[in-house]
Design a protein around this motif. Structure first.
Motif, short mmCIF file in Angstrom:
data_model
loop_
_atom_site.label_atom_id
_atom_site.label_comp_id
_atom_site.label_asym_id
_atom_site.label_seq_id
_atom_site.Cartn_x
_atom_site.Cartn_y
_atom_site.Cartn_z
N TYR A 141 -7.76 -4.71 -3.85
CA TYR A 141 -8.88 -3.88 -3.43
C TYR A 141 -9.48 -4.48 -2.15
O TYR A 141 -9.84 -5.65 -2.13
N ASP A 142 -9.56 -3.68 -1.10
CA ASP A 142 -10.13 -4.12 0.18
C ASP A 142 -11.63 -3.88 0.16
O ASP A 142 -12.08 -2.74 0.06
N HIS A 158 -13.78 -4.15 2.52
CA HIS A 158 -14.32 -3.52 3.73
C HIS A 158 -14.03 -2.02 3.77
O HIS A 158 -14.91 -1.22 4.06
N THR A 159 -12.80 -1.65 3.46
CA THR A 159 -12.42 -0.22 3.54
C THR A 159 -12.56 0.49 2.21
O THR A 159 -12.44 1.71 2.15
N HIS A 160 -12.76 -0.27 1.15
CA HIS A 160 -12.86 0.27 -0.22
C HIS A 160 -11.61 1.04 -0.61
O HIS A 160 -11.67 2.03 -1.32
N THR A 161 -10.47 0.55 -0.13
CA THR A 161 -9.19 1.15 -0.51
C THR A 161 -8.47 0.23 -1.48
O THR A 161 -8.68 -0.98 -1.49
N GLU A 162 -7.61 0.82 -2.26
CA GLU A 162 -6.89 0.11 -3.29
C GLU A 162 -5.39 0.25 -3.04
O GLU A 162 -4.92 1.33 -2.71
N THR A 163 -4.67 -0.85 -3.20
CA THR A 163 -3.22 -0.84 -3.03
C THR A 163 -2.59 -1.40 -4.30
O THR A 163 -2.97 -2.48 -4.75
#
Length: 176
Positions: free
Chosen positions: A21-22, A24-29
């Motif tokens: 989970y990033d 800063h960007t609130h994205t999940e990989t």
């Protein structure tokens, strides 16, 4: 997380996957997608990859005690995974030390050993006996490890100096 499971599995038969989970960007990989139970992720000290424990069933049984674990290393750049420490011992609870080494618990023949070093080289034994241990975490300066250990029929928290190997019991209560 086991969020992608269609139906819950019994304890000991989970199929957890690793996600990144990033903040800063609130994205999940999603980092892993396989049939092993992947857990206990830790960033490498230089942030070049993610180390995690992968457990596999042995002999087609669902019993937790019949599972074996080894380490996988995920390279963030190419999402490549390679296996580390896959032998007849159980390797669990990895944590990164600021000096570039790793610390972990290895289990073989009923002996629980806390070691520090590099997975592909000789590791230094810090503590070894038959008492179950886990949950390793490192202090910010890397000189101490905290972990839980079963002793006197309950589980307490301990502090271990990485350099002097001095062990200190932090909690002593009748509860875990």
């Amino acid at each position: 997380s086991s969020r992608d499971e269609f139906e819950p599995r019994p304890l000991g038969d989970e199929n957890r996957e690793i996600y990144l989970y990033d903040l800063h960007t609130h994205t999940e990989t999603r980092i892993t997608k396989n049939e092993s139970d992947d857990w206990s992720p830790v960033f490498l000290p230089d942030s070049s990859g993610l180390l995690y424990v992968a457990e596999h069933q042995s002999g087609g049984t669902l019993e937790f005690t019949d599972r074996t674990s080894h380490w996988q290393l995920s390279d963030f750049g190419e999402q490549a995974h390679r296996t580390l420490l896959a032998d007849d011992r159980d390797h669990t609870a990895p944590t990164a030390l600021p000096d570039g080494r790793l610390a972990w618990v290895q289990i073989a023949d009923g002996t629980y050993t806390i070691v520090a070093g590099h997975p592909d080289a000789h590791a230094d034994t810090l503590l070894s006996d038959s008492r179950p241990k886990g949950g390793l975490q490192t202090s910010p300066d890397g000189s101490q490890l905290t972990f839980f250990m079963k002793k006197d029929e309950n589980i307490d928290i301990y502090l271990l100096n990485v350099y002097t190997k001095k062990l200190q019991r932090i909690t002593a209560s009748p509860s875990d």
